[in-house]
Design a protein around this motif. Structure first.
Motif, PDB file in Angstrom:
ATOM      1  N   ALA A 176       3.718 -39.624  21.077  1.00 27.45           N
ATOM      2  CA  ALA A 176       4.768 -40.100  22.066  1.00 27.45           C
ATOM      3  C   ALA A 176       4.955 -39.897  23.067  1.00 27.45           C
ATOM      4  CB  ALA A 176       6.268 -39.048  21.249  1.00 27.45           C
ATOM      5  N   GLY A 177       3.497 -40.116  23.880  1.00 26.00           N
ATOM      6  CA  GLY A 177       2.710 -40.686  24.835  1.00 26.00           C
ATOM      7  C   GLY A 177       3.459 -39.095  26.019  1.00 26.00           C
ATOM      8  N   TYR A 178       3.606 -37.919  25.091  1.00 24.64           N
ATOM      9  CA  TYR A 178       3.356 -37.082  26.078  1.00 24.64           C
ATOM     10  C   TYR A 178       1.689 -36.602  26.338  1.00 24.64           C
ATOM     11  CZ  TYR A 178       8.173 -36.772  25.668  1.00 24.64           C
ATOM     12  OH  TYR A 178       9.717 -37.511  25.116  1.00 24.64           O
ATOM     13  N   ASP A 329       4.851 -37.484  12.866  1.00 21.40           N
ATOM     14  CA  ASP A 329       5.119 -38.972  13.760  1.00 21.40           C
ATOM     15  C   ASP A 329       5.983 -38.950  14.601  1.00 21.40           C
ATOM     16  OD1 ASP A 329       7.021 -40.997  13.682  1.00 21.40           O
ATOM     17  OD2 ASP A 329       7.242 -40.794  11.798  1.00 21.40           O
ATOM     18  N   PRO A 330       5.475 -39.909  15.849  1.00 23.90           N
ATOM     19  CA  PRO A 330       6.161 -39.699  17.183  1.00 23.90           C
ATOM     20  C   PRO A 330       7.983 -39.420  17.351  1.00 23.90           C
ATOM     21  CG  PRO A 330       5.769 -41.749  16.976  1.00 23.90           C
ATOM     22  CD  PRO A 330       4.984 -41.274  15.474  1.00 23.90           C
ATOM     23  N   ALA A 331       7.825 -40.064  16.437  1.00 22.73           N
ATOM     24  CA  ALA A 331      10.003 -40.140  16.092  1.00 22.73           C
ATOM     25  C   ALA A 331       9.971 -38.854  16.288  1.00 22.73           C
ATOM     26  CB  ALA A 331      10.847 -41.279  15.202  1.00 22.73           C
ATOM     27  N   GLU A 332       9.615 -37.618  15.483  1.00 22.31           N
ATOM     28  CA  GLU A 332      10.271 -36.969  15.119  1.00 22.31           C
ATOM     29  C   GLU A 332       9.823 -35.614  16.365  1.00 22.31           C
ATOM     30  OE1 GLU A 332      11.715 -36.065  12.097  1.00 22.31           O
ATOM     31  OE2 GLU A 332      12.453 -34.924  13.322  1.00 22.31           O
ATOM     32  N   ALA A 334       8.734 -36.477  19.175  1.00 25.22           N
ATOM     33  CA  ALA A 334       9.920 -36.484  20.941  1.00 25.22           C
ATOM     34  C   ALA A 334      10.953 -36.699  20.598  1.00 25.22           C
ATOM     35  CB  ALA A 334       9.635 -38.313  20.408  1.00 25.22           C
ATOM     36  N   GLY A 335      12.000 -35.940  19.674  1.00 22.12           N
ATOM     37  CA  GLY A 335      12.905 -35.453  19.010  1.00 22.12           C
ATOM     38  C   GLY A 335      12.454 -33.048  20.448  1.00 22.12           C
ATOM     39  N   LEU A 338      12.579 -34.395  23.553  1.00 23.61           N
ATOM     40  CA  LEU A 338      13.659 -34.655  24.369  1.00 23.61           C
ATOM     41  C   LEU A 338      14.602 -33.134  24.262  1.00 23.61           C
ATOM     42  CD1 LEU A 338      14.149 -38.006  22.909  1.00 23.61           C
ATOM     43  CD2 LEU A 338      13.657 -37.595  25.129  1.00 23.61           C
ATOM     44  N   ARG A 339      15.503 -32.846  23.408  1.00 24.54           N
ATOM     45  CA  ARG A 339      15.848 -31.007  22.863  1.00 24.54           C
ATOM     46  C   ARG A 339      15.225 -30.829  24.083  1.00 24.54           C
ATOM     47  NH1 ARG A 339      16.368 -30.969  17.215  1.00 24.54           N
ATOM     48  NH2 ARG A 339      14.401 -30.541  17.672  1.00 24.54           N
TER      49      ARG A 339
END
Lengths: 348, 277
Positions: A176-178, A329-332, A334-335, A338-339
């Motif tokens: 996810a880019g972190y 999964d980057p979508a998961e 990233a959550g 972000l949280r």
């Protein structure tokens, strides 16, 4: 000269990876005074459970009776293997962990063999006659103003899926880019988890050995907390955006239980994952953590392999179950970041 | 007004074609490097269902040179990406875009930060959904003539909005889109729509729920989305940085929008400090 020659040919174990070998200038045989972290030269006497030791370069090495090995004196708590204490007798000692932990075994899982026996040869000293200890080579505490947010991974027990969850979340966050730090807060020094974190692409990997401990078993909670703080400062210095931190063993284990119960831990973390094997364990774990105002963001581990067990666990706890592929999964992933970031901002 | 048949002079722009691989599949892209650079974020340009990445790359090349900004133009080819407008269980264009950006970041530190994203039609759909999932990778969002949207509220079930849908998969995607919502709502957003983009053609999704919830045409749906975005931002205590630019007389044609209405210039010249003008 003879000691130096022996050390040159000895198998140095993974837990000694930070030691500056040039600091070793002498030795003694006062093994009764050995304490956790002290460097010990020993010879393999009789093979048992461990047929290999782990080298600093990251590969295992077969060992044979007579081999010289350099390890750290330490305790170990591993329900699947041994419980051991940081005690050494001149008459002999046990190889408690292949990562390089020598001590006295006091309990053993009946499904495994007795410990490999070691004959201590020397306790290593510096030129001032002081014992060489892993703590001498620990990362230096560099208090940082902006430690990265921490996602903690705890579980029901050893082998409940914590390391896999940690590594997979690291992978997802990296995708996810972190910039991600992978940390092991407690346990006994070994390269398995360390390598798995590295293989997942963590930008910084650190464990309690980097903070000066061969094992956290029977260490004061204050020292363990200081070690975690040091690792997080190092992660910040490595410009990591977020840290994923595994806490070893189960939440009833002595140090893990103390850490989880400490309000400091609740303030430290910005996210929590609980690894467990089935729905009952999930319910019990979530209820136990709730005593300390901790609520997992996700359940994972062996329970996630079964859709039915996952459904039961989720229904019983109200916490979603994530498979390893979800965590990666980057979508998961990233959550989680972000949280965590939002929580930090609210706290600020 | 410019002649659509005359393409700009791109002599000063170096073009590189790269291909990245990830679990989601393979994705190629053209990277347009101007011969001078400013510190502004690169622009990621996402084509629509006509998959006209080459055309967009040619039109944005002159903009890259004029502004000193790198432009990244991926191409979702039909063979590898029969569906690319939104992430689904079987198609993950978002992962491929991330892999592309990650790869570029490792090669060029100037490309390591968040990017502006421009998308047209189906590309605009992907753009805003990717920005919802990964708002930390986005510096500004430019959506031109999307066919429909994922509204940032619970007024409609997923994938039209963030209310829970019927399936477990939908719930998972709702959660993924919703977690970063506050960060997403802080992004500068510009919508572009032709005032004549009102045809209900075959490529426009037409289902009663969508027609009722977002409008009958792309024009109506763009207005609906702007309103929903602003309302959601305000509800979250965020001052929205969002506007809609109407292109008078423009139909659903990105080349016309660029050549007759300077869409590429509008996108490249937009910056957050001008958003409230």
């Amino acid at each position: 000269m003879k000691l130096a020659h022996t050390l040159d040919h000895a198998k140095w174990t993974f837990t000694t990876r930070r030691v500056e070998r040039s600091r070793i200038a002498g030795s003694d045989r006062d093994f009764s005074a050995a304490r956790s972290g002290d460097l010990i030269l020993a010879h393999v006497e009789k093979l048992g459970q461990h047929l290999r030791v782990q080298l600093p370069c990251g590969r295992p090495s077969l060992i044979f009776p007579g081999d010289a090995v350099v390890l750290a004196c330490g305790a170990r708590y591993a329900p699947d293997q041994f419980e051991g204490l940081a005690e050494i007798s001149a008459e002999g000692a046990d190889l408690l962990a292949g990562g390089g932990c020598i001590g006295r075994m006091v309990a053993r899982n009946e499904r495994i063999k007795p410990a490999t026996r070691l004959m201590p040869a020397a306790r290593l000293l510096d030129k001032a006659g002081r014992t060489i200890n892993l703590a001498d080579f620990a990362l230096r505490p560099r208090p940082s103003r902006s430690r990265p947010p921490v996602i903690a991974v705890v579980g029901t027990s050893m082998n409940s899926g914590k390391t896999l969850a940690t590594a997979q979340l690291v992978l997802g966050l990296r995708r996810a880019g972190y910039r991600v730090a992978a940390l092991k807060a407690t346990g006994t020094g070994a390269f398995g988890d360390y390598n798995e974190y590295s293989d997942s692409g963590a930008h910084f990997v650190g464990d309690f050995t980097d903070a000066g401990m061969v094992s956290t078993y029977l260490q004061p909670l204050s020292r363990i907390k200081a070690g975690i703080a040091t690792l997080l400062d190092a992660a910040d210095e490595a410009t990591c955006d977020i840290a994923v931190m595994e806490v070893a063993d189960g939440i009833f284990q002595r140090e893990t239980a103390a850490l989880v119960a400490d309000p400091w831990f609740g303030h430290l973390i910005s996210g929590l994952i609980f690894a467990c094997g089935d729905a009952v364990a999930a319910a019990g774990g979530v209820a136990h953590l709730a005593q300390f105002r901790l609520r997992p963001n996700a359940l994972t581990g062996l329970v996630s392999c079964s859709p039915m067990a996952s459904a039961e666990a989720s229904a019983a706890t109200g916490v979603p179950v994530l498979r390893k592929s979800d965590l990666a999964d980057p979508a998961e992933a990233a959550g989680f970041a972000l949280r965590a970031r939002a929580r930090l901002e609210r706290a600020a | 007004m410019k002649d659509a048949s005359i393409l700009p002079d791109n002599d000063h722009v170096r073009t590189e074609r790269i291909t990245v691989c990830c679990a989601a599949g393979r994705l190629s892209a053209e990277i347009l490097y101007p011969d001078w650079r400013v510190e502004s974020p690169p622009l990621l340009v996402l084509h629509g269902i006509s998959r006209n990445a080459d055309t967009l790359a040619r039109y944005f090349a002159s903009q890259a040179q004029r502004t000193g900004r790198c432009v990244i133009v991926p191409h979702f080819n039909k063979q590898d990406w029969p569906v690319f407008q939104r992430p689904t269980k079987t198609a993950r264009p978002d992962q491929a875009l991330l892999e592309l950006l990650n790869y570029l970041a490792t090669r060029d530190p100037d490309l390591a930060g968040p990017v502006d994203i421009f998308g047209h039609s189906g590309g605009a759909q992907l753009a805003h959904r990717a920005a919802m999932l990964y708002p930390h990778r986005v510096s500004a969002l430019h959506l031109a003539a999307a066919g429909w949207y994922c509204l940032p509220d619970r007024s409609m079930p997923y994938p039209y909005g963030l209310a829970a849908g019927k399936g477990v998969q939908d719930l998972k995607w709702v959660n993924r889109h919703a977690i970063g919502l506050e960060t997403f709502l802080r992004l500068p957003l510009t919508l572009y729509i032709g005032t004549h983009d009102t045809e209900r053609d075959d490529s426009l999704r037409q289902v009663p729920m969508l027609d009722a919830g977002q409008g009958l045409t792309r024009l109506a749906r763009a207005h609906c989305y702007l309103s929903a975005f602003k309302t959601a931002a305000c509800a979250a205590g965020i001052a929205p940085c969002a506007k809609l630019i109407e292109l008078p007389g423009c139909v659903h044609d990105v080349v016309e929008a660029i050549t007759r209405y300077d869409l590429a210039t509008l996108v490249m010249d937009s910056s957050p400090d001008k958003m409230f003008l």
